[in-house]
Design a protein around this motif. Sequence first.
Motif, short mmCIF file in Angstrom:
data_model
loop_
_atom_site.label_atom_id
_atom_site.label_comp_id
_atom_site.label_asym_id
_atom_site.label_seq_id
_atom_site.Cartn_x
_atom_site.Cartn_y
_atom_site.Cartn_z
N ASP A 159 -16.36 9.26 -39.18
CA ASP A 159 -15.13 9.09 -38.42
C ASP A 159 -15.21 9.86 -37.10
O ASP A 159 -15.69 11.00 -37.06
CB ASP A 159 -13.93 9.60 -39.21
CG ASP A 159 -13.68 8.81 -40.49
OD1 ASP A 159 -14.41 7.84 -40.73
OD2 ASP A 159 -12.76 9.19 -41.24
N GLY A 160 -14.73 9.24 -36.03
CA GLY A 160 -14.64 9.92 -34.75
C GLY A 160 -15.96 10.28 -34.11
O GLY A 160 -16.02 11.21 -33.30
N ALA A 204 -12.19 1.33 -34.62
CA ALA A 204 -11.20 2.39 -34.48
C ALA A 204 -11.62 3.64 -35.26
O ALA A 204 -11.47 4.77 -34.78
CB ALA A 204 -9.84 1.89 -34.95
N ARG A 205 -12.13 3.44 -36.45
CA ARG A 205 -12.49 4.58 -37.31
C ARG A 205 -13.55 5.47 -36.68
O ARG A 205 -13.46 6.71 -36.73
CB ARG A 205 -12.99 4.07 -38.67
CG ARG A 205 -13.36 5.18 -39.64
CD ARG A 205 -13.97 4.64 -40.91
NE ARG A 205 -15.28 3.98 -40.70
CZ ARG A 205 -16.42 4.65 -40.54
NH1 ARG A 205 -16.45 5.98 -40.51
NH2 ARG A 205 -17.56 3.98 -40.36
N VAL A 206 -14.58 4.86 -36.09
CA VAL A 206 -15.70 5.65 -35.56
C VAL A 206 -15.42 6.19 -34.17
O VAL A 206 -16.27 6.90 -33.60
CB VAL A 206 -17.01 4.84 -35.57
CG1 VAL A 206 -17.34 4.37 -36.97
CG2 VAL A 206 -16.94 3.66 -34.59
N THR A 207 -14.26 5.87 -33.60
CA THR A 207 -13.88 6.37 -32.28
C THR A 207 -12.96 7.58 -32.44
O THR A 207 -12.05 7.57 -33.27
CB THR A 207 -13.16 5.27 -31.47
OG1 THR A 207 -14.01 4.12 -31.38
CG2 THR A 207 -12.82 5.76 -30.07
N ARG A 208 -13.19 8.60 -31.64
CA ARG A 208 -12.36 9.82 -31.73
C ARG A 208 -10.94 9.54 -31.24
O ARG A 208 -10.69 8.59 -30.49
CB ARG A 208 -12.98 10.94 -30.90
CG ARG A 208 -12.97 10.65 -29.40
CD ARG A 208 -13.30 11.88 -28.59
NE ARG A 208 -13.40 11.61 -27.16
CZ ARG A 208 -12.35 11.49 -26.34
NH1 ARG A 208 -11.12 11.61 -26.81
NH2 ARG A 208 -12.53 11.24 -25.05
N SER A 209 -10.01 10.38 -31.64
CA SER A 209 -8.64 10.28 -31.16
C SER A 209 -8.62 10.42 -29.64
O SER A 209 -9.26 11.32 -29.08
CB SER A 209 -7.77 11.37 -31.78
OG SER A 209 -7.69 11.20 -33.18
N LYS A 214 -7.55 5.06 -29.04
CA LYS A 214 -7.37 5.48 -30.42
C LYS A 214 -6.21 6.47 -30.52
O LYS A 214 -6.18 7.49 -29.82
CB LYS A 214 -8.67 6.12 -30.94
CG LYS A 214 -8.57 6.72 -32.32
CD LYS A 214 -8.50 5.66 -33.40
CE LYS A 214 -8.56 6.33 -34.79
NZ LYS A 214 -9.89 6.94 -35.04
N SER A 244 -4.57 -1.49 -36.29
CA SER A 244 -5.68 -0.60 -36.64
C SER A 244 -5.54 0.79 -36.04
O SER A 244 -6.51 1.55 -36.00
CB SER A 244 -7.00 -1.24 -36.17
OG SER A 244 -7.19 -2.50 -36.76
N ARG A 275 -11.00 -2.38 -37.44
CA ARG A 275 -10.70 -1.09 -38.09
C ARG A 275 -11.90 -0.16 -38.06
O ARG A 275 -11.75 1.06 -37.87
CB ARG A 275 -10.25 -1.32 -39.54
CG ARG A 275 -8.87 -1.94 -39.66
CD ARG A 275 -8.36 -1.89 -41.09
NE ARG A 275 -9.15 -2.70 -42.00
CZ ARG A 275 -8.95 -3.99 -42.24
NH1 ARG A 275 -8.00 -4.64 -41.60
NH2 ARG A 275 -9.72 -4.65 -43.10
N GLU A 276 -13.11 -0.71 -38.19
CA GLU A 276 -14.31 0.11 -38.10
C GLU A 276 -14.51 0.65 -36.69
O GLU A 276 -14.89 1.82 -36.50
CB GLU A 276 -15.54 -0.69 -38.54
CG GLU A 276 -15.72 -0.77 -40.03
CD GLU A 276 -16.04 0.59 -40.62
OE1 GLU A 276 -17.23 0.97 -40.69
OE2 GLU A 276 -15.09 1.31 -40.99
#
Length: 283
Positions: free
Chosen positions: A103-104, A129-134, A281, A197, A126-127
């Motif tokens: 994640d991130g 978004a998940r692997v991108t940091r806030s 994100k 997402s 969704r993937e």
Amino acid sequence: MARDVDVLSAPTLKHLRERWWDDAFTAFVKDTVQPRAGRRILDLGCGTGTAEVRLSRLQLTQVTLVAVDLSPDRVAEALAAARSHNIRASFAAADGCALPFADGTFDSAFCVAVLQHIADVGAAVRELARVTRSGGRVVAVEPDNSARYFYSSLASGMGAFEASGRFFSSLAQERSETSDTSDGAVGPRLPTLFAQSGVELLDVHLFPVSRARLGPPPASAWQGRREAVQSAIARAREDGTRRLGEEYLERLDAYAADAAGAGRSFVEIQNTMLFATVGQKSG
């Protein structure tokens, strides 16, 4: 964008990314993905490395590019292209619906003309978004293949267009390209998928992929169309599809003859649309 994208030769933009990717589009990717020094950027569905080669021409420094594709063969091609251009990037084979990253991991993630090939588009978004940091950028660019526009000043041209639709639809059906759950019209759906997402919408940018011919096309253009259709007929497995292909060729030849006779009064216009959705994100 005006490239050799021709609805009479190919009914969708599914395999034509390199034909419409120009310098202006590269600049858009750079501006939205924001590849600044020290950042890690993910390219989902890198294909043969088009994005990496294009972005490298902007002389980005101290940016870590990571590119993945489902096909190991395409990854190998992309790696070869990167090496030939002395590009610093990492490549790997990976499923867009199950990315092998924590994640991130990335500061930004993007994909171009990839989600239209994926059955579960929501899972892929969704993937991303998940692997991108806030606070990181998520960018996806997809067409609406169901809404391609064609106009000809000649009745035979509109007849050829209709015949092309019957042939290519039959070819797609026998190759199970329309019986799966992939979404060729995913482009305008992206803003909703982003919001679902956890990606805050920043912009939706429209890129028309258009061409207009004034005066009859050269002989080489008609030959290119014929060769594309003949190649498609050769791939057909069913007699009915081949008959539709032969009928289409006849109509295409009649259209070519009429266009030559029309001279400078001939007009042909084509257009389709790419939907570029830019998000951030959420925290």
